[in-house]
Design a protein around this motif. Structure first.
Motif, PDB file in Angstrom:
ATOM      1  N   ARG A  36       0.857  -1.190   0.000  1.00 36.55           N
ATOM      2  CA  ARG A  36       0.000   0.000   0.000  1.00 36.55           C
ATOM      3  C   ARG A  36       0.894   1.242   0.000  1.00 36.55           C
ATOM      4  N   LYS A  37       0.257   2.390   0.033  1.00 39.43           N
ATOM      5  CA  LYS A  37       1.015   3.631   0.145  1.00 39.43           C
ATOM      6  C   LYS A  37       1.296   3.907   1.621  1.00 39.43           C
ATOM      7  N   VAL A  38       2.558   4.217   1.918  1.00 35.95           N
ATOM      8  CA  VAL A  38       2.975   4.454   3.303  1.00 35.95           C
ATOM      9  C   VAL A  38       3.724   5.778   3.383  1.00 35.95           C
ATOM     10  N   ALA A  39       3.303   6.619   4.318  1.00 35.64           N
ATOM     11  CA  ALA A  39       4.036   7.856   4.594  1.00 35.64           C
ATOM     12  C   ALA A  39       4.943   7.624   5.796  1.00 35.64           C
ATOM     13  N   ARG A  96      -8.161   5.811   3.337  1.00 39.56           N
ATOM     14  CA  ARG A  96      -8.243   4.909   4.492  1.00 39.56           C
ATOM     15  C   ARG A  96      -7.482   3.603   4.301  1.00 39.56           C
ATOM     16  N   THR A  97      -7.145   3.274   3.088  1.00 40.70           N
ATOM     17  CA  THR A  97      -6.397   2.030   2.854  1.00 40.70           C
ATOM     18  C   THR A  97      -4.890   2.245   2.952  1.00 40.70           C
ATOM     19  N   ASP A  98      -4.463   3.499   3.097  1.00 42.35           N
ATOM     20  CA  ASP A  98      -3.038   3.810   3.209  1.00 42.35           C
ATOM     21  C   ASP A  98      -2.641   3.923   4.678  1.00 42.35           C
ATOM     22  N   SER A  99      -1.348   4.066   4.941  1.00 41.54           N
ATOM     23  CA  SER A  99      -0.874   3.964   6.322  1.00 41.54           C
ATOM     24  C   SER A  99       0.298   4.899   6.592  1.00 41.54           C
ATOM     25  N   LEU A 100       0.634   5.007   7.886  1.00 41.19           N
ATOM     26  CA  LEU A 100       1.730   5.848   8.338  1.00 41.19           C
ATOM     27  C   LEU A 100       2.753   5.014   9.095  1.00 41.19           C
ATOM     28  N   ASP A 124      -4.194   3.042   9.629  1.00 43.01           N
ATOM     29  CA  ASP A 124      -3.208   2.212  10.326  1.00 43.01           C
ATOM     30  C   ASP A 124      -1.859   2.927  10.437  1.00 43.01           C
ATOM     31  N   PHE A 125      -1.126   2.578  11.514  1.00 44.83           N
ATOM     32  CA  PHE A 125       0.241   3.091  11.619  1.00 44.83           C
ATOM     33  C   PHE A 125       1.121   2.124  12.388  1.00 44.83           C
TER      34      PHE A 125
END
Length: 356
Positions: A36-39, A96-100, A124-125
């Motif tokens: 997924r995309k993660v920051a 909402r499907t991405d995360s930190l 999510d994180f």
């Protein structure tokens, strides 16, 4: 390697402690998250050290990575910084499907956790703490917050991560003051637990020995914190024990206006509250034991701020103030904590009479 399972009412996750863990971070994250995309959120102290490595690990494991760097220091725990981060996530089309992923010390962890809890009502994180303070305390338990109106952690949530990854090797890049201030929380936990944990504390006689025993110290501290917070996630009962040294410590930290680190303020708070209760239940021996273990690594045990007229004004703003009363924690003996309800007026009187 050691793994501590955390079982909260609505969330279960692992805390993994392993030297060199950053080298396998991508695989670890892939075990709990699909691609997924993660920051990655970090600060300008930690970023130059570990950001590229962590970003490459995630990319090689199939994640799309966005990196965000905030200024280091407590001033980044602000609503303004929180809003700026939210704007950056929105600009990068996070949903909402991405995360930190929080990469850094307690400030980065608290800020990222709060952002995760409120962005689109929750995403999510993962915590990747790089300071001793964050590794032994703030990365686990679910507390997130920013400071408001010079009151520490006034605005926050309880929000659990999906995973906590701890690499004790990151402590080698810490300035000595940052390493030692985190040890203030370790002594607090060791004094509350006693037993083998306190026996290990007795072997720590310098900053160098903190590093040598880091993995064991982290495991002991988190094992205790997980046990307490799993039973009392929202601080209605036994989790209050973790506030040992914090009621006065937070007040002093606020008065210091950035000149004291959190762990240094906790050290002062431990001695202050133990001094106040030194003649109660024969606790004078506890005071001397704590003083010895804090001083031996260079933590402060006295400060003119403890006699500052503004200290009680700071304590009155404590989140735990209930109609003019606080539950304060002290020790009858090492490993024997006690919680006592005390009025703000009585606490002020005790602080004045103790002449800390």
């Amino acid at each position: 390697m050691s793994t501590i399972p955390v079982k909260m009412p609505n969330q279960r996750y692992d805390v993994v402690i392993e030297d060199g863990l950053l080298k396998t971070l991508g695989d670890r994250v892939r075990q709990v998250w699909s691609p997924r995309k993660v920051a990655i959120i970090t600060d300008d102290n930690v970023g130059p050290l570990y950001l590229d490595q962590v970003a490459n690990e995630l990319t090689e494991s199939g994640f799309t990575v966005v990196t965000v760097v905030v200024p280091h220091g407590e001033h980044s725990k602000s609503l303004a910084q929180l809003e700026e981060l939210a704007q950056q996530l929105a600009a990068a089309s996070f949903n909402r499907t991405d995360s930190l992923l929080a990469l850094g010390g307690g400030v980065v962890g608290d800020l990222t956790g709060l952002l995760a809890s409120v962005y689109m009502r929750g995403i999510d994180f993962i915590q990747v703490p790089t300071s001793l303070l964050a590794q032994v305390d703030s990365s686990v338990g679910g507390k997130t917050a920013v400071d408001v109106a010079q009151v520490k952690n006034l605005l926050g949530t309880f929000y659990q991560p999906d995973l906590v990854l701890i690499d004790p090797q990151t402590l080698k890049t810490l300035p000595q003051r940052d390493l030692v201030e985190g040890y203030g929380e370790v002594v607090k936990a060791g004094a509350l637990v006693g037993g083998d944990f306190w026996s290990l504390i007795l072997q720590i006689n310098s900053p160098a020995t903190i590093l040598q025993e880091a993995a064991k110290l982290i495991h002991f501290a988190l094992d205790f914190k997980v046990e307490v917070t799993s039973q009392d996630e929202r601080e209605g009962g036994q989790r209050q024990l973790l506030n040992f040294g914090h009621t006065i410590g937070h007040g002093v930290e606020s008065l210091a206006n950035g000149d004291l680190r959190h762990g240094e303020a906790v050290s002062l708070g431990l001695i202050a509250i133990s001094t106040i209760f030194a003649d109660q239940d024969e606790t004078h021996e506890v005071l001397e034991k704590l003083r010895d273990r804090l001083e031996v690594v260079g933590l402060p045990v006295t400060s003119p701020l403890l006699a500052d007229d503004g200290l009680m004004d700071k304590i009155k703003n404590d989140k735990k103030n209930r109609h003019g009363y606080l539950n304060v924690v002290y020790l009858n003996a090492i490993g024997q904590p006690q919680i006592e309800k005390i009025s703000l007026a009585d606490l002020a009187d005790k602080i004045n009479r103790a002449a800390i």
